[in-house]
Design an enzyme around this catalytic site. Structure first.
Site, PDB file in Angstrom:
ATOM      1  N   THR A   1      42.972  52.029  46.883  1.00 14.90           N
ATOM      2  CA  THR A   1      43.667  51.844  48.242  1.00 14.90           C
ATOM      3  C   THR A   1      43.104  50.590  48.978  1.00 14.90           C
ATOM      4  O   THR A   1      44.119  50.019  49.796  1.00 14.90           O
ATOM      5  CB  THR A   1      42.495  52.693  49.305  1.00 14.90           C
ATOM      6  N   GLU A   2      42.342  49.837  47.943  1.00 14.85           N
ATOM      7  CA  GLU A   2      41.591  48.197  48.568  1.00 14.85           C
ATOM      8  C   GLU A   2      41.987  47.470  47.750  1.00 14.85           C
ATOM      9  O   GLU A   2      42.651  46.136  48.750  1.00 14.85           O
ATOM     10  CB  GLU A   2      39.688  48.723  47.923  1.00 14.85           C
ATOM     11  N   ASN A   3      42.689  47.812  47.269  1.00 14.66           N
ATOM     12  CA  ASN A   3      44.289  46.562  46.543  1.00 14.66           C
ATOM     13  C   ASN A   3      45.121  46.191  46.850  1.00 14.66           C
ATOM     14  O   ASN A   3      45.450  45.173  47.025  1.00 14.66           O
ATOM     15  CB  ASN A   3      44.693  47.661  45.042  1.00 14.66           C
TER      16      ASN A   3
ATOM     17  N   ARG B   1      45.382  42.108  48.136  1.00 18.33           N
ATOM     18  CA  ARG B   1      45.101  41.707  48.022  1.00 18.33           C
ATOM     19  C   ARG B   1      46.759  40.387  48.387  1.00 18.33           C
ATOM     20  O   ARG B   1      47.192  41.013  48.750  1.00 18.33           O
ATOM     21  CB  ARG B   1      45.885  41.986  45.962  1.00 18.33           C
TER      22      ARG B   1
ATOM     23  N   ARG C   1      36.108  51.800  30.932  1.00 20.97           N
ATOM     24  CA  ARG C   1      36.481  50.583  32.389  1.00 20.97           C
ATOM     25  C   ARG C   1      36.961  49.244  31.268  1.00 20.97           C
ATOM     26  O   ARG C   1      35.399  49.303  30.479  1.00 20.97           O
ATOM     27  CB  ARG C   1      35.788  50.521  33.435  1.00 20.97           C
TER      28      ARG C   1
ATOM     29  N   SER D   1      34.456  51.131  41.173  1.00 23.27           N
ATOM     30  CA  SER D   1      34.706  51.116  42.208  1.00 23.27           C
ATOM     31  C   SER D   1      35.730  52.016  43.078  1.00 23.27           C
ATOM     32  O   SER D   1      37.217  51.800  43.181  1.00 23.27           O
ATOM     33  CB  SER D   1      36.049  49.945  41.610  1.00 23.27           C
TER      34      SER D   1
ATOM     35  N   ASP E   1      41.881  47.667  33.499  1.00 17.02           N
ATOM     36  CA  ASP E   1      40.908  46.226  34.290  1.00 17.02           C
ATOM     37  C   ASP E   1      40.516  45.157  33.402  1.00 17.02           C
ATOM     38  O   ASP E   1      40.771  44.986  32.224  1.00 17.02           O
ATOM     39  CB  ASP E   1      39.678  46.391  34.994  1.00 17.02           C
ATOM     40  N   GLY E   2      41.491  44.009  33.952  1.00 21.69           N
ATOM     41  CA  GLY E   2      41.380  42.509  33.145  1.00 21.69           C
ATOM     42  C   GLY E   2      42.435  41.474  33.133  1.00 21.69           C
ATOM     43  O   GLY E   2      42.391  40.558  32.466  1.00 21.69           O
TER      44      GLY E   2
ATOM     45  N   ARG F   1      31.368  49.392  37.104  1.00 22.48           N
ATOM     46  CA  ARG F   1      31.382  50.038  38.261  1.00 22.48           C
ATOM     47  C   ARG F   1      32.284  50.900  38.214  1.00 22.48           C
ATOM     48  O   ARG F   1      33.897  50.635  37.605  1.00 22.48           O
ATOM     49  CB  ARG F   1      31.147  49.011  39.408  1.00 22.48           C
TER      50      ARG F   1
HETATM   51  C1  IPE Z   1      39.895  49.050  40.520  1.00 23.70           C
HETATM   52  O1  IPE Z   1      40.335  47.110  39.858  1.00 23.70           O
HETATM   53  C2  IPE Z   1      41.126  49.082  41.096  1.00 23.70           C
HETATM   54  C3  IPE Z   1      42.327  49.380  39.364  1.00 23.70           C
HETATM   55  C4  IPE Z   1      41.760  48.884  38.350  1.00 23.70           C
HETATM   56  C5  IPE Z   1      43.111  49.946  40.016  1.00 23.70           C
HETATM   57  P1  IPE Z   1      39.210  46.333  41.292  1.00 23.70           P
HETATM   58  O2  IPE Z   1      39.795  45.442  39.876  1.00 23.70           O
HETATM   59  O3  IPE Z   1      39.640  46.681  42.131  1.00 23.70           O
HETATM   60  O4  IPE Z   1      38.018  46.180  40.787  1.00 23.70           O
HETATM   61  P2  IPE Z   1      36.960  45.373  41.507  1.00 23.70           P
HETATM   62  O5  IPE Z   1      37.263  44.359  42.855  1.00 23.70           O
HETATM   63  O6  IPE Z   1      36.462  44.638  40.976  1.00 23.70           O
HETATM   64  O7  IPE Z   1      35.697  46.204  42.095  1.00 23.70           O
HETATM   65  C1  IPE Z   2      44.414  45.117  37.283  1.00 25.07           C
HETATM   66  O1  IPE Z   2      43.510  44.004  36.433  1.00 25.07           O
HETATM   67  C2  IPE Z   2      44.211  46.015  38.284  1.00 25.07           C
HETATM   68  C3  IPE Z   2      44.899  46.355  38.655  1.00 25.07           C
HETATM   69  C4  IPE Z   2      46.498  47.004  38.025  1.00 25.07           C
HETATM   70  C5  IPE Z   2      45.244  46.749  40.625  1.00 25.07           C
HETATM   71  P1  IPE Z   2      42.827  43.027  37.853  1.00 25.07           P
HETATM   72  O2  IPE Z   2      44.219  43.101  38.681  1.00 25.07           O
HETATM   73  O3  IPE Z   2      42.293  43.898  38.982  1.00 25.07           O
HETATM   74  O4  IPE Z   2      42.378  42.039  37.309  1.00 25.07           O
HETATM   75  P2  IPE Z   2      41.138  40.804  37.183  1.00 25.07           P
HETATM   76  O5  IPE Z   2      40.591  42.020  37.415  1.00 25.07           O
HETATM   77  O6  IPE Z   2      41.867  40.341  38.620  1.00 25.07           O
HETATM   78  O7  IPE Z   2      41.106  40.394  35.846  1.00 25.07           O
HETATM   79 MG    MG Z   3      39.871  43.854  38.519  1.00 27.00          MG
END
Ligand code: IPE
Ligand code: IPE
Ligand code: MG
Length: 247
Positions: free
Chosen positions: A74-76, A79, A192, A200, A28-29, A198
Site C-alpha cells: 500500500t506504501e509503494n 513512488r 526477503r 515492511s 526486493d532489490g 525488516r
Molecule cells: C516491500 O519492499 C514491499 C514490496 C517488496 C512489495 P519496499 O522496498 O517497498 O520496502 P522498504 O521501503 O525498503 O521497507
Molecule cells: C522490488 O524491489 C519491490 C517492488 C516490486 C515494489 P524495489 O523496487 O523495492 O528495489 P530496491 O529496494 O529499490 O532495490
Molecule cells: Mg525495496
C-alpha cells in the site's frame, strides 16, 4: 494457537529436506539490481518479474502448497508515477498473458490487498486470473498486491463487525483468519531478498511463527538453486512454537 504439525519430507540432491507448507517472499532489490548495472528501475522490475515466473514454477514443482509474493505494498504508491505506472503495466501483462502457464502447471492464483487506488485494468486482469484458475490443485500462489498487513487486519475487523452471525465472546484465532483476505495456513518460511532485515508490513498475522531467511541476493538474481538453499536452511531450524525441544 499455532500447532506443531507433521512436516513433509523430500529428497533433494541426496539430502532429506523439510518442506514448508507456506512460503512467503518479499520481492526486493529490483531497483538496486538495475542501478548496479547502469539500468533504469523499470528494467530492474522487468528482470524481477521475469524471474518471479520461473521461480513460481520451481517452488510449486518442489511440492510447496502455498507461496505468497509481496509484489506491491500500500506504501509503494509513494513512488514516482512512472515507476508505479510501469509496475501496474507489468501486473496486467503478468496476469493476462500467463493464464496458459498457470493452467499448464495446475496453479491456483489468489490475491490479497485493497482495491483502491488500483487501476481498473489491473483489477480486471487480477479477477479474471483468479476466476479462471480457481479449481487448480497443484498449489496456490497468493499475490499480495496493494497489500498492507495492518490494512488487512483493519479490513478483517470491519468484515467481522458486519457479520451478524459472529459470536464475539467465543471468537478464536482460527475464526478470525476467515475474515482475512485469504484463508491460508500460517507462513512457515519467510524470505526477503536483497539483504534488508525488516517485514515492511507483510503478512503480520500469518508470519507470527515463520522462520525468517534474509539472503543478500537481489530478487532478479534469486533463482531456483537459491530457493533450494533456503529450504536447506529451513530444515536446520528448530521450530518450537513456544514449547520445548522434542529430541
Ligand atoms: C516491500 O519492499 C514491499 C514490496 C517488496 C512489495 P519496499 O522496498 O517497498 O520496502 P522498504 O521501503 O525498503 O521497507
Ligand atoms: C522490488 O524491489 C519491490 C517492488 C516490486 C515494489 P524495489 O523496487 O523495492 O528495489 P530496491 O529496494 O529499490 O532495490
Ligand atoms: Mg525495496
Amino acid at each position: 494457537m499455532p500447532a506443531q504439525k507433521e512436516e513433509q519430507l523430500i529428497e533433494l540432491n541426496g539430502q532429506t529436506i523439510k518442506l514448508p507448507t507456506h512460503v512467503a517472499i518479499i520481492v526486493d532489490g529490483n531497483g538496486r539490481w538495475a542501478k548496479e548495472r547502469g539500468l533504469t528501475r523499470m528494467q530492474g522490475h522487468d528482470a524481477g518479474f521475469k524471474n518471479l515466473k520461473q521461480l513460481t514454477k520451481h517452488i510449486i514443482n518442489r511440492g510447496v502448497k502455498y507461496v505468497s509474493f509481496y509484489v506491491f505494498s500500500t506504501e509503494n504508491f509513494k513512488r514516482s508515477a512512472e515507476e508505479v505506472g510501469h509496475l501496474m503495466d507489468i501486473f496486467v501483462l503478468l496476469y493476462k498473458h500467463n493464464l496458459k502457464e498457470f493452467m499448464d502447471n495446475n496453479i491456483r492464483v489468489v490475491f490479497s490487498g485493497r482495491n483502491e487506488p488500483l487501476p481498473k485494468s489491473v483489477m480486471r486482469a487480477r479477477d479474471e486470473l483468479a476466476e479462471k484458475t480457481k479449481n487448480n490443485t497443484a498449489g496456490t500462489v497468493n499475490f499480495c498486491l496493494n497489500y498492507g498487513g495492518r490494512a488487512e487486519i483493519v479490513d478483517a475487523v470491519k468484515k467481522l463487525a458486519q457479520d451478524k452471525d459472529v459470536d464475539i465472546e467465543n471468537l478464536t484465532e482460527q475464526d478470525f483468519v476467515k475474515y482475512l483476505y485469504q484463508d491460508l495456513p500460517d507462513v512457515d518460511l519467510m524470505i526477503r531478498t536483497s539483504g534488508e532485515l525488516r517485514l515492511s508490513n507483510f503478512l503480520l498475522w500469518q508470519n507470527s511463527y515463520a522462520e525468517f531467511y534474509f539472503p543478500k541476493t537481489k530478487f532478479p538474481d534469486f533463482h531456483e538453486e537459491d530457493f533450494d538453499q533456503a529450504l536447506i536452511e529451513y530444515t536446520s531450524r528448530d521450530r518450537r512454537f513456544g514449547g520445548i525441544k522434542n529430541n
